[in-house]
Design a protein around this motif. Structure first.
Motif, PDB file in Angstrom:
ATOM      1  N   ALA A 159       0.838  -1.200   0.000  1.00 29.61           N
ATOM      2  CA  ALA A 159       0.000   0.000   0.000  1.00 29.61           C
ATOM      3  C   ALA A 159       0.874   1.252   0.000  1.00 29.61           C
ATOM      4  N   HIS A 160       1.993   1.197   0.698  1.00 26.79           N
ATOM      5  CA  HIS A 160       2.914   2.333   0.751  1.00 26.79           C
ATOM      6  C   HIS A 160       3.520   2.636  -0.626  1.00 26.79           C
ATOM      7  N   ASP A 161       3.933   1.595  -1.350  1.00 27.49           N
ATOM      8  CA  ASP A 161       4.532   1.780  -2.678  1.00 27.49           C
ATOM      9  C   ASP A 161       3.523   2.282  -3.708  1.00 27.49           C
ATOM     10  N   ALA A 162       2.261   1.942  -3.546  1.00 24.84           N
ATOM     11  CA  ALA A 162       1.220   2.341  -4.498  1.00 24.84           C
ATOM     12  C   ALA A 162       0.683   3.743  -4.218  1.00 24.84           C
ATOM     13  N   ASP A 163       0.902   4.239  -3.019  1.00 21.63           N
ATOM     14  CA  ASP A 163       0.352   5.529  -2.596  1.00 21.63           C
ATOM     15  C   ASP A 163       0.770   6.657  -3.538  1.00 21.63           C
ATOM     16  N   GLY A 164      -0.223   7.383  -4.089  1.00 18.29           N
ATOM     17  CA  GLY A 164       0.040   8.534  -4.944  1.00 18.29           C
ATOM     18  C   GLY A 164       0.157   8.226  -6.422  1.00 18.29           C
ATOM     19  N   LEU A 165       0.129   6.957  -6.813  1.00 13.78           N
ATOM     20  CA  LEU A 165       0.205   6.597  -8.222  1.00 13.78           C
ATOM     21  C   LEU A 165      -1.197   6.569  -8.822  1.00 13.78           C
ATOM     22  N   GLU A 166      -1.280   6.517 -10.161  1.00 12.44           N
ATOM     23  CA  GLU A 166      -2.563   6.485 -10.872  1.00 12.44           C
ATOM     24  C   GLU A 166      -2.804   5.115 -11.475  1.00 12.44           C
ATOM     25  N   ALA A 167      -4.064   4.744 -11.551  1.00 15.41           N
ATOM     26  CA  ALA A 167      -4.440   3.474 -12.167  1.00 15.41           C
ATOM     27  C   ALA A 167      -4.274   3.567 -13.682  1.00 15.41           C
TER      28      ALA A 167
END
Length: 153
Positions: free
Chosen positions: A65-73
């Motif tokens: 969840a930390h690594d995905a935070d702030g990225l776009e789908a």
């Protein structure tokens, strides 16, 4: 009283003794999964995930969840799915066709103008914009949400 005997016939090996099987390696791991559907181009946050146990084979390459935070789908993602690197892209702060603020900086001088983005871009990426006041096309760098920095030549 009960007595157990093992009979070994000539030329035959003894049957293997029955022992309790050794514990198998852990088949599942805890991984972050989406708690709700995420549409294409929507940003994800750490709060969009919940921990869940999944089979080890299904979580290869999963992001935390930390690594995905702030990225776009990059595509539509459904609730309960494990998110991998290919499912997400860097967040675009400027989108094609949207209004932007263009800043021209040269030393202590700074001029701002309204403009329209001709391409998408994330932080620090090059983009083309049109200054609405002059209708000139300029090359700049994404400086923030809806902001493009152009340097004087």
């Amino acid at each position: 009283m009960l007595i157990a005997l093992t009979l070994i016939l000539a030329g035959q090996a003894a049957a293997p003794s029955r022992q309790s099987p050794s514990p198998a390696p852990r088949d599942t791991v805890t991984v972050a999964v989406l708690t709700h559907d995420v549409e294409r181009n929507d940003r994800v946050t750490a709060g969009d995930f919940a921990p869940e146990d999944r089979p080890r084979a299904q979580v290869q390459g999963a992001l935390s969840a930390h690594d995905a935070d702030g990225l776009e789908a990059a595509r539509r993602l459904v609730a309960g799915s494990v998110v991998r690197r290919g499912d997400l892209v860097a967040a675009r702060l400027v989108r094609r066709g949207e209004n932007v603020t263009i800043t021209l900086a040269s030393g202590a001088l700074s001029i701002t103008s309204a403009g329209r983005a001709l391409s998408d871009g994330g932080a620090g990426q090059p983009v083309r914009v049109v200054a609405l006041a002059t209708n000139r096309t300029l090359d700049g760098v994404v400086d923030g949400e809806g902001r493009v920095r152009v340097t004087a030549r």
